[in-house]
Design an enzyme around this catalytic site. Structure first.
Site, PDB file in Angstrom:
ATOM      1  N   HIS A   1       0.839  -1.206   0.000  1.00 39.01           N
ATOM      2  CA  HIS A   1       0.000   0.000   0.000  1.00 39.01           C
ATOM      3  C   HIS A   1       0.861   1.238   0.000  1.00 39.01           C
ATOM      4  O   HIS A   1       0.946   1.930   1.010  1.00 39.01           O
ATOM      5  CB  HIS A   1      -0.913   0.004   1.215  1.00 39.01           C
ATOM      6  CG  HIS A   1      -2.093   0.906   1.074  1.00 39.01           C
ATOM      7  ND1 HIS A   1      -2.091   2.221   1.491  1.00 39.01           N
ATOM      8  CD2 HIS A   1      -3.316   0.688   0.571  1.00 39.01           C
ATOM      9  CE1 HIS A   1      -3.280   2.754   1.270  1.00 39.01           C
ATOM     10  NE2 HIS A   1      -4.036   1.853   0.709  1.00 39.01           N
ATOM     11  N   PHE A   2       1.455   1.650  -0.960  1.00 38.02           N
ATOM     12  CA  PHE A   2       1.655   1.040  -2.276  1.00 38.02           C
ATOM     13  C   PHE A   2       3.152   0.914  -2.457  1.00 38.02           C
ATOM     14  O   PHE A   2       3.895   1.791  -2.024  1.00 38.02           O
ATOM     15  CB  PHE A   2       1.034   1.903  -3.368  1.00 38.02           C
ATOM     16  CG  PHE A   2      -0.441   2.154  -3.147  1.00 38.02           C
ATOM     17  CD1 PHE A   2      -1.361   1.167  -3.466  1.00 38.02           C
ATOM     18  CD2 PHE A   2      -0.883   3.339  -2.608  1.00 38.02           C
ATOM     19  CE1 PHE A   2      -2.721   1.394  -3.283  1.00 38.02           C
ATOM     20  CE2 PHE A   2      -2.240   3.563  -2.423  1.00 38.02           C
ATOM     21  CZ  PHE A   2      -3.163   2.595  -2.751  1.00 38.02           C
TER      22      PHE A   2
END
Length: 150
Positions: free
Chosen positions: A54-55
């Site tokens: 994420h991410f």
């Protein structure tokens, strides 16, 4: 309990909350007035397990985890306001209203949680909560926590 309990460390937090790594999201309590308010913090590092996905190319702390951290701070306030958590008691995050995200939280940030008690009725507490980074609101919400026997 003193009027302002300053600097409750992670060991004391772990006596209040059943959460453990990687889900314990409050590192320290810096200020608290029982039945009124709490100020706590979390140091956000690149080593957090959620940043792997994420991410990968642009690490951002998931908003749901910021909300969870605010709920944990509210839980600490609720528990410390009554003294200590009973052996068979847990506090559960049971509601959220008016949640807004205003700023991304990234590795290197320090989240400051400010939670104020609105009301407590029949074991359910309602709180206003804000998460700040460098004095800017990252997230704000109204949170409800309930005490349950387990």
């Amino acid at each position: 309990m003193t009027e302002h309990a300053v600097s409750i460390d992670v060991r004391e937090i772990m006596k209040c909350l059943p959460h453990r790594y990687p889900f314990l999201l409050v590192d320290r309590v810096t200020e608290m007035v029982p039945d009124t308010r709490i100020k706590a913090l979390k140091n956000v590092t690149i080593n957090e397990p959620f940043f792997c996905g994420h991410f990968e190319q642009y690490p951002v702390m998931p908003g749901v985890l910021i909300i969870e951290a605010l709920a944990q701070a509210a839980g600490i306030l609720a528990i410390k306001s009554q003294g200590e958590r009973g052996e068979n008691e847990l506090y559960f995050f049971v509601g959220i209203d008016k949640a807004r995200f205003k700023r991304q939280v990234v590795p290197g940030d320090q989240l400051i949680f400010e939670v104020e008690q609105i009301t407590v009725k029949r074991g359910i507490g309602k709180y206003t909560a804000r998460a700040l980074v460098d004095g800017q609101v990252a997230c704000e919400a109204e949170i409800m926590c309930a005490k349950r026997e387990v």
